[in-house]
Write a protein that holds these residues in place. Structure first.
Motif: not given
Length: 226
Positions: A135-141, A85-95
């Motif tokens: 965007e590059k997104i990987d929600l699996r982790p 979850w340490n990359t969640f801020p980036e994931v949030k922006v990408a989503l």
């Protein structure tokens, strides 16, 4: 007078099918894969629009998981979850970015008329190539790590939302952009090749029909001579 039957007679339709199949020769078979990938990408986008609620759940409530990780007592589980979850801020922006872009793409597609040729389909794809998917997104982790949370801290709503979104959203969206840029030209080329194939098939059918008529005429003339 008995007529000797030929051994292993070949049906005319079989011969015509073989000749016609040889006429279809796609120069670049990779183009078929590119088009298939583009179609699959549109299917994913359509699914994403149907998962609007799940997207909003992860975007607006994902930070609660980050907060829960800080309170995790087990150091091993805490380390594993922080890694995910340490990359969640980036994931949030990408989503959020994907959500906006997909809405725009689907609005363009739904506003067009039904296509009657590959060329018309290619016209529909042209505006899509302008949308800069990167965007590059990987929600699996993130999804798998939810199992590590202390039961008291677990959030079933977010866990279910991640599970629903994973297949549709997790990918390198730059590949989608590259595909949408290529597809208009690929479809135009494929239409030319299919058109040439059908014209050749029609020509072969007409030639075969004329040949059969000539054989029948010759056969009847020989009978009349007797």
């Amino acid at each position: 007078m008995t007529t000797k039957q030929p051994t292993n007679p070949k049906k005319p339709t079989q011969n015509r099918t073989k000749r016609a199949s040889r006429a279809l020769n796609i120069k670049n078979r990779q183009s078929l894969l590119e088009v298939a990938f583009g179609i699959r990408s549109l299917e994913r986008m359509n699914k994403i629009t149907q998962l609007e609620s799940d997207l909003n759940t992860v975007i607006t409530k994902g930070d609660t998981v980050v907060a829960a990780i800080r309170n995790e007592k087990d150091p091993n589980r805490k380390t594993e979850m922080e890694k995910a979850w340490n990359t969640f801020p980036e994931v949030k922006v990408a989503l959020t970015s994907i959500q906006t872009k997909v809405k725009g793409v689907m609005a363009q597609i739904k506003g067009t008329n039904e296509e009657k040729s590959l060329t018309e389909v290619s016209t529909k794809y042209k505006p899509l190539g302008v949308v800069d998917f990167n965007e590059k997104i990987d929600l699996r982790p993130l999804r798998l790590s939810m199992k590590l949370l202390d039961p008291a801290q677990q959030n079933k709503e977010i866990e279910q939302a991640l599970e629903n979104l994973d297949d549709a959203v997790s990918m390198d969206w730059g590949m989608v952009h590259a595909s949408f840029v290529k597809i208009p030209n690929l479809l135009a080329e494929l239409e030319k090749e299919f058109k040439a194939f059908f014209e050749e098939s029609k020509k072969q059918h007409e030639n075969h029909h004329q040949f059969d008529k000539a054989k029948d005429k010759s056969f009847m003339e020989k009978i009349e001579e007797k």
